[in-house]
Design an enzyme around this catalytic site. Structure first.
Site, PDB file in Angstrom:
ATOM      1  N   ARG A  36       2.756 -64.201 -79.376  1.00  0.00           N
ATOM      2  CA  ARG A  36       2.467 -63.046 -78.520  1.00  0.00           C
ATOM      3  C   ARG A  36       3.681 -62.145 -78.344  1.00  0.00           C
ATOM      4  O   ARG A  36       3.762 -61.376 -77.410  1.00  0.00           O
ATOM      5  CB  ARG A  36       1.939 -63.520 -77.166  1.00  0.00           C
ATOM      6  CG  ARG A  36       0.638 -64.302 -77.356  1.00  0.00           C
ATOM      7  CD  ARG A  36      -0.079 -64.602 -76.069  1.00  0.00           C
ATOM      8  NE  ARG A  36      -1.174 -65.533 -76.310  1.00  0.00           N
ATOM      9  CZ  ARG A  36      -2.370 -65.171 -76.758  1.00  0.00           C
ATOM     10  NH1 ARG A  36      -2.650 -63.915 -77.003  1.00  0.00           N
ATOM     11  NH2 ARG A  36      -3.313 -66.084 -76.947  1.00  0.00           N
ATOM     12  N   HIS A  67      -0.159 -69.521 -88.978  1.00  0.00           N
ATOM     13  CA  HIS A  67      -1.021 -68.496 -88.388  1.00  0.00           C
ATOM     14  C   HIS A  67      -0.117 -67.358 -87.945  1.00  0.00           C
ATOM     15  O   HIS A  67       0.850 -67.580 -87.220  1.00  0.00           O
ATOM     16  CB  HIS A  67      -1.803 -69.062 -87.196  1.00  0.00           C
ATOM     17  CG  HIS A  67      -3.012 -68.252 -86.850  1.00  0.00           C
ATOM     18  ND1 HIS A  67      -2.941 -66.903 -86.581  1.00  0.00           N
ATOM     19  CD2 HIS A  67      -4.314 -68.582 -86.761  1.00  0.00           C
ATOM     20  CE1 HIS A  67      -4.157 -66.459 -86.328  1.00  0.00           C
ATOM     21  NE2 HIS A  67      -5.017 -67.452 -86.438  1.00  0.00           N
ATOM     22  N   TYR A  70      -0.904 -62.820 -83.157  1.00  0.00           N
ATOM     23  CA  TYR A  70      -2.143 -62.149 -82.739  1.00  0.00           C
ATOM     24  C   TYR A  70      -1.935 -60.657 -82.477  1.00  0.00           C
ATOM     25  O   TYR A  70      -2.907 -59.903 -82.346  1.00  0.00           O
ATOM     26  CB  TYR A  70      -2.680 -62.795 -81.456  1.00  0.00           C
ATOM     27  CG  TYR A  70      -3.084 -64.244 -81.607  1.00  0.00           C
ATOM     28  CD1 TYR A  70      -3.876 -64.650 -82.677  1.00  0.00           C
ATOM     29  CD2 TYR A  70      -2.692 -65.196 -80.680  1.00  0.00           C
ATOM     30  CE1 TYR A  70      -4.250 -65.976 -82.821  1.00  0.00           C
ATOM     31  CE2 TYR A  70      -3.060 -66.531 -80.814  1.00  0.00           C
ATOM     32  CZ  TYR A  70      -3.844 -66.910 -81.887  1.00  0.00           C
ATOM     33  OH  TYR A  70      -4.220 -68.217 -82.022  1.00  0.00           O
ATOM     34  N   HIS A 107      -5.457 -62.319 -88.793  1.00  0.00           N
ATOM     35  CA  HIS A 107      -6.697 -61.645 -88.404  1.00  0.00           C
ATOM     36  C   HIS A 107      -6.679 -60.255 -89.029  1.00  0.00           C
ATOM     37  O   HIS A 107      -5.722 -59.504 -88.820  1.00  0.00           O
ATOM     38  CB  HIS A 107      -6.786 -61.537 -86.880  1.00  0.00           C
ATOM     39  CG  HIS A 107      -6.888 -62.862 -86.190  1.00  0.00           C
ATOM     40  ND1 HIS A 107      -6.811 -63.016 -84.828  1.00  0.00           N
ATOM     41  CD2 HIS A 107      -7.073 -64.119 -86.685  1.00  0.00           C
ATOM     42  CE1 HIS A 107      -6.943 -64.299 -84.520  1.00  0.00           C
ATOM     43  NE2 HIS A 107      -7.094 -64.983 -85.623  1.00  0.00           N
ATOM     44  N   GLU A 146      -8.769 -63.982 -92.254  1.00  0.00           N
ATOM     45  CA  GLU A 146      -9.643 -64.877 -91.498  1.00  0.00           C
ATOM     46  C   GLU A 146     -10.996 -64.224 -91.234  1.00  0.00           C
ATOM     47  O   GLU A 146     -11.075 -63.037 -90.924  1.00  0.00           O
ATOM     48  CB  GLU A 146      -8.970 -65.263 -90.169  1.00  0.00           C
ATOM     49  CG  GLU A 146      -9.799 -66.270 -89.361  1.00  0.00           C
ATOM     50  CD  GLU A 146      -9.013 -66.933 -88.240  1.00  0.00           C
ATOM     51  OE1 GLU A 146      -7.771 -66.832 -88.228  1.00  0.00           O
ATOM     52  OE2 GLU A 146      -9.662 -67.552 -87.387  1.00  0.00           O
ATOM     53  N   ASP A 180     -13.316 -69.635 -90.526  1.00  0.00           N
ATOM     54  CA  ASP A 180     -13.311 -70.185 -89.162  1.00  0.00           C
ATOM     55  C   ASP A 180     -14.762 -70.437 -88.744  1.00  0.00           C
ATOM     56  O   ASP A 180     -15.566 -69.497 -88.650  1.00  0.00           O
ATOM     57  CB  ASP A 180     -12.623 -69.196 -88.214  1.00  0.00           C
ATOM     58  CG  ASP A 180     -12.458 -69.758 -86.800  1.00  0.00           C
ATOM     59  OD1 ASP A 180     -13.465 -70.225 -86.237  1.00  0.00           O
ATOM     60  OD2 ASP A 180     -11.341 -69.702 -86.263  1.00  0.00           O
ATOM     61  N   HIS A 183     -15.994 -68.543 -85.605  1.00  0.00           N
ATOM     62  CA  HIS A 183     -16.129 -67.099 -85.835  1.00  0.00           C
ATOM     63  C   HIS A 183     -17.337 -66.772 -86.712  1.00  0.00           C
ATOM     64  O   HIS A 183     -18.087 -65.834 -86.422  1.00  0.00           O
ATOM     65  CB  HIS A 183     -14.853 -66.559 -86.498  1.00  0.00           C
ATOM     66  CG  HIS A 183     -13.612 -66.729 -85.668  1.00  0.00           C
ATOM     67  ND1 HIS A 183     -12.360 -66.420 -86.126  1.00  0.00           N
ATOM     68  CD2 HIS A 183     -13.455 -67.187 -84.391  1.00  0.00           C
ATOM     69  CE1 HIS A 183     -11.462 -66.668 -85.170  1.00  0.00           C
ATOM     70  NE2 HIS A 183     -12.104 -67.144 -84.120  1.00  0.00           N
ATOM     71  N   HIS A 217     -10.661 -73.129 -90.322  1.00  0.00           N
ATOM     72  CA  HIS A 217     -10.380 -73.418 -88.921  1.00  0.00           C
ATOM     73  C   HIS A 217     -11.643 -74.079 -88.396  1.00  0.00           C
ATOM     74  O   HIS A 217     -12.733 -73.495 -88.511  1.00  0.00           O
ATOM     75  CB  HIS A 217     -10.079 -72.139 -88.130  1.00  0.00           C
ATOM     76  CG  HIS A 217      -8.743 -71.534 -88.467  1.00  0.00           C
ATOM     77  ND1 HIS A 217      -8.368 -70.284 -88.052  1.00  0.00           N
ATOM     78  CD2 HIS A 217      -7.705 -72.046 -89.172  1.00  0.00           C
ATOM     79  CE1 HIS A 217      -7.139 -70.042 -88.491  1.00  0.00           C
ATOM     80  NE2 HIS A 217      -6.717 -71.076 -89.186  1.00  0.00           N
ATOM     81  N   ASP A 230     -15.776 -64.828 -79.323  1.00  0.00           N
ATOM     82  CA  ASP A 230     -14.819 -65.755 -79.913  1.00  0.00           C
ATOM     83  C   ASP A 230     -14.260 -66.690 -78.848  1.00  0.00           C
ATOM     84  O   ASP A 230     -13.225 -66.427 -78.264  1.00  0.00           O
ATOM     85  CB  ASP A 230     -13.698 -64.922 -80.574  1.00  0.00           C
ATOM     86  CG  ASP A 230     -12.611 -65.784 -81.200  1.00  0.00           C
ATOM     87  OD1 ASP A 230     -12.760 -67.018 -81.209  1.00  0.00           O
ATOM     88  OD2 ASP A 230     -11.612 -65.217 -81.677  1.00  0.00           O
ATOM     89  N   HIS A 232     -13.575 -70.801 -78.470  1.00  0.00           N
ATOM     90  CA  HIS A 232     -13.592 -72.086 -79.168  1.00  0.00           C
ATOM     91  C   HIS A 232     -13.971 -73.229 -78.220  1.00  0.00           C
ATOM     92  O   HIS A 232     -13.590 -73.239 -77.067  1.00  0.00           O
ATOM     93  CB  HIS A 232     -12.211 -72.370 -79.765  1.00  0.00           C
ATOM     94  CG  HIS A 232     -11.780 -71.341 -80.780  1.00  0.00           C
ATOM     95  ND1 HIS A 232     -10.577 -71.395 -81.434  1.00  0.00           N
ATOM     96  CD2 HIS A 232     -12.401 -70.230 -81.250  1.00  0.00           C
ATOM     97  CE1 HIS A 232     -10.476 -70.361 -82.261  1.00  0.00           C
ATOM     98  NE2 HIS A 232     -11.567 -69.637 -82.154  1.00  0.00           N
ATOM     99  N   GLU A 262      -8.380 -75.456 -83.642  1.00  0.00           N
ATOM    100  CA  GLU A 262      -7.714 -74.505 -82.739  1.00  0.00           C
ATOM    101  C   GLU A 262      -8.429 -74.586 -81.387  1.00  0.00           C
ATOM    102  O   GLU A 262      -8.793 -73.578 -80.800  1.00  0.00           O
ATOM    103  CB  GLU A 262      -7.832 -73.072 -83.271  1.00  0.00           C
ATOM    104  CG  GLU A 262      -7.219 -72.842 -84.622  1.00  0.00           C
ATOM    105  CD  GLU A 262      -7.471 -71.424 -85.104  1.00  0.00           C
ATOM    106  OE1 GLU A 262      -6.500 -70.703 -85.336  1.00  0.00           O
ATOM    107  OE2 GLU A 262      -8.647 -71.032 -85.228  1.00  0.00           O
TER     108      GLU A 262
HETATM  109 ZN   LIG Z   1      -9.237 -69.312 -86.313  1.00  0.00          ZN
END
Ligand SMILES: [Zn+2]
Length: 291
Positions: A36, A67, A70, A107, A146, A180, A183, A217, A230, A232, A262
């Site tokens: 982040r 990964h 974000y 992403h 992804e 994923d 997703h 994922h 989204d 999880h 994740e």
């Molecule tokens: Zn993912």
């Protein structure tokens, strides 16, 4: 499959190997910097050496996948944000190369106030430049787009989005797709039964090509099919359910593919004791493998 989870790199990336080992990972997913924040501390020779030593000690954990942050949005119509995102993505790919990590997933991005086609064109522009700029610095790193749930203006929800991105970058051999489960399901592709799983995979094959899938994922979904949300959930506790994951772990086409959780790291049991949910979710996945 090479099952694993996202592992914290707190204290140094090499520390992730011990955590991965403790959780029972065959492979793992990591961030090489804070996910982040834009800035990252440069990688030192000592960082690489410690990583190599840990990798040798825990040589059963492979492959490692990165990964990307974000914050990166190379679909942005804002040129300054696009450039900042591009530089951050390039840095992520080169950081993976410094550790000799073979896979990085990012992403694709959100088109914000523009439209889908313009956003996809921005992503293609980034991919083409990225492949050229890292041809020498990161030749061993495969860059994976992804699959996304399609929240807001998120691109990568439809298989056709990803196909257009790959086509735009001339199906370069250093590109791939990270599939994923949460997703894809939230985007509206059913995977819950052997029949719907086969249908979704056939559709993926027709639109993109199954050979482009380089990693997975594994996340269950808090929301229903096609919700485009989204969120999880632990394996088997969401709307996909255990049988959905059984379809993947018993598919011989993915025998050597890494698949990473994740999902939330801990939960409390009825007595208030903390449960390591990576251990639990990996146990649930392995229990689905038919002899
Ligand atoms: Zn993912």
């Amino acid at each position: 499959m090479r099952l694993g989870a996202h592992m914290s790199a707190a204290g140094g990336l090499y520390e992730a190997f011990k955590r991965g080992n403790d959780a029972g990972c065959d492979s793992m997913l990591v961030f090489t910097k804070s996910n982040r924040q834009w800035a990252a501390k440069p990688i030192t020779a000592e960082d690489v050496e410690k990583y190599r030593q840990a990798q040798a000690q825990y040589s059963h954990i492979f492959p490692v996948a990165v990964h990307a942050s974000y914050l990166i949005n190379v679909a942005s119509p804002d040129e300054a944000l696009w450039e900042k995102s591009y530089q951050a993505l390039r840095d992520e790919v080169e950081r993976a190369a410094a550790f000799d990590i073979p896979l990085i997933t990012f992403h694709p991005g959100s088109y914000m106030e523009g439209d889908e086609a313009t956003g996809i064109a921005q992503i293609v522009r980034a991919l083409r430049r990225l492949l050229a700029d890292t041809a020498v610095s990161a030749p061993q790193v495969t860059i994976c787009l992804e699959t996304m749930a399609g929240q807001g203006t998120n691109l990568g929800r439809a298989f056709s989005h990803l196909a257009t991105m790959l086509d735009g970058a001339e199906r370069h051999e250093r590109l791939g797709v990270c599939f994923d489960t949460c997703h894809v399901f939230a985007a509206g592709y059913d995977i819950r039964t052997p029949a719907t799983y086969a249908q979704t995979m056939a559709e993926f094959d027709g639109v993109i090509g199954l050979e482009w899938i380089k990693c997975f994922h594994f996340n269950d979904s808090q929301h229903e099919l096609g919700s485009r949300k989204d969120r999880h959930e632990h394996i088997g506790d969401g709307h996909i359910g255990r049988e959905g994951f059984a379809n993947f772990v018993n598919d011989s086409r993915w025998a050597d593919h890494p698949a990473h959780l994740e999902t939330p790291k801990t939960e409390k049991d009825a007595e208030g004791n903390e449960i390591d949910m990576d251990v639990e979710n990996l146990k649930r996945l392995r229990a689905l493998i038919r002899a």
